[in-house]
Design a protein around this motif. Structure first.
Motif, PDB file in Angstrom:
ATOM      1  N   TYR A 127       0.802  -1.222   0.000  1.00 31.86           N
ATOM      2  CA  TYR A 127       0.000   0.000   0.000  1.00 31.86           C
ATOM      3  C   TYR A 127       0.837   1.276   0.000  1.00 31.86           C
TER       4      TYR A 127
ATOM      5  N   ASP B 269       0.678   5.202   0.730  1.00 34.38           N
ATOM      6  CA  ASP B 269       0.019   6.241  -0.062  1.00 34.38           C
ATOM      7  C   ASP B 269      -1.418   5.865  -0.424  1.00 34.38           C
ATOM      8  N   ARG B 270      -1.878   4.784   0.140  1.00 38.49           N
ATOM      9  CA  ARG B 270      -3.277   4.392  -0.042  1.00 38.49           C
ATOM     10  C   ARG B 270      -3.710   3.528   1.147  1.00 38.49           C
ATOM     11  N   GLU B 271      -4.983   3.472   1.346  1.00 39.82           N
ATOM     12  CA  GLU B 271      -5.568   2.723   2.462  1.00 39.82           C
ATOM     13  C   GLU B 271      -5.486   1.224   2.202  1.00 39.82           C
TER      14      GLU B 271
ATOM     15  N   HIS C 153      -5.620  12.133  10.718  1.00 39.90           N
ATOM     16  CA  HIS C 153      -5.153  11.988   9.341  1.00 39.90           C
ATOM     17  C   HIS C 153      -5.856  13.026   8.479  1.00 39.90           C
TER      18      HIS C 153
ATOM     19  N   LYS D 210      -7.961  14.700   5.549  1.00 41.67           N
ATOM     20  CA  LYS D 210      -9.140  14.198   4.832  1.00 41.67           C
ATOM     21  C   LYS D 210      -8.834  14.005   3.345  1.00 41.67           C
ATOM     22  N   GLU D 211      -7.925  14.823   2.811  1.00 40.39           N
ATOM     23  CA  GLU D 211      -7.556  14.697   1.411  1.00 40.39           C
ATOM     24  C   GLU D 211      -6.471  13.625   1.244  1.00 40.39           C
ATOM     25  N   LYS D 212      -6.159  13.294   0.003  1.00 37.88           N
ATOM     26  CA  LYS D 212      -5.145  12.283  -0.295  1.00 37.88           C
ATOM     27  C   LYS D 212      -3.806  12.734   0.284  1.00 37.88           C
ATOM     28  N   PHE D 213      -3.085  11.798   0.899  1.00 35.23           N
ATOM     29  CA  PHE D 213      -1.805  12.141   1.497  1.00 35.23           C
ATOM     30  C   PHE D 213      -0.870  10.935   1.485  1.00 35.23           C
TER      31      PHE D 213
ATOM     32  N   HIS E 143       1.605   8.928   3.900  1.00 39.75           N
ATOM     33  CA  HIS E 143       1.884   8.720   5.324  1.00 39.75           C
ATOM     34  C   HIS E 143       3.309   8.200   5.462  1.00 39.75           C
TER      35      HIS E 143
ATOM     36  N   TYR F 194       8.360  13.622  -3.751  1.00 37.40           N
ATOM     37  CA  TYR F 194       6.957  13.861  -3.395  1.00 37.40           C
ATOM     38  C   TYR F 194       6.699  15.304  -2.957  1.00 37.40           C
TER      39      TYR F 194
ATOM     40  N   GLU G 117       3.169  16.647  -2.963  1.00 39.84           N
ATOM     41  CA  GLU G 117       2.173  15.852  -2.238  1.00 39.84           C
ATOM     42  C   GLU G 117       2.047  16.315  -0.786  1.00 39.84           C
TER      43      GLU G 117
END
Length: 189
Positions: free
Chosen positions: A57, A74-76, A113, A115-118, A120, A147, A150
């Motif tokens: 992920y 970078d994704r759930e 966390h 709310k927008e794309k991030f 981690h 990045y 980002e």
């Protein structure tokens, strides 16, 4: 800096274990690793989990000298692979008796966390005998170059780490002491 592959799993897990085995202060890792049993075995299980989850992920970068690494998401995580990874972690590291405190911790983390794309920035480590030689700084700067457009987010538990991240363009946007240790939330600006 190079992207890690599954062939680098042992190398990355070794860096992580060496970096955290003697860190016994209250922090996120020690909060998750069950106190009873063999600490190294439980810590290694956590680091294997973090490697596997990052490869699924996110990604992992290794320093060119293989002395440091950055793991990020970078994704759930979702699906059967994620469930299997978390179940294995529960039995090999956390323990059933600690599940409620870990779920409380995860809920707290997720509440801050973005709310927008991030991205981690989940974990960063340099082997102890090489810390202070610029490996971590170089690794982080190269990561940030890739990045830079980002939203990058990280949590840490020590003021020393906060200082390091702040020197590299991060700012603290929240701190809490709701768990058994301080927790600082930072974002790259």
């Amino acid at each position: 800096m190079k992207k890690a592959t599954y062939q680098d799993r042992e190398k990355v897990v070794d860096i992580l274990c060496r970096a955290f085995i003697d860190v016994l202060i209250p922090n996120s890792i020690n909060f998750v690793v069950k106190n009873s049993g063999n600490r190294y075995t439980r810590l290694k299980s956590l680091m294997e989990f973090q490697f596997d989850k990052s490869m699924l992920y996110g990604n992992i970068f290794l320093s060119n000298d293989n002395k440091g690494c950055i793991l990020y998401l970078d994704r759930e995580g979702s699906g059967i692979k994620n469930i299997l990874l978390e179940a294995k972690l529960l039995f090999t590291c956390i323990g059933l008796d600690n599940i409620l405190k870990i779920l409380k911790r995860e809920k707290l983390l997720k509440s801050f966390h973005p709310k927008e794309k991030f991205i981690h920035l989940w974990l960063m480590a340099v082997v102890p005998d090489q810390q202070g030689n610029g490996i971590g700084t170089k690794l982080l700067k190269e990561f940030l170059e890739i990045y830079h457009k980002e939203l990058i987010y990280v949590e840490t538990t020590t003021l020393e780490n906060c200082y390091f991240y702040k020197q590299n363009g991060f700012e603290i946007f929240h701190e809490t002491f709701e768990l058994d240790y301080p927790l600082y939330f930072l974002k790259y600006v």
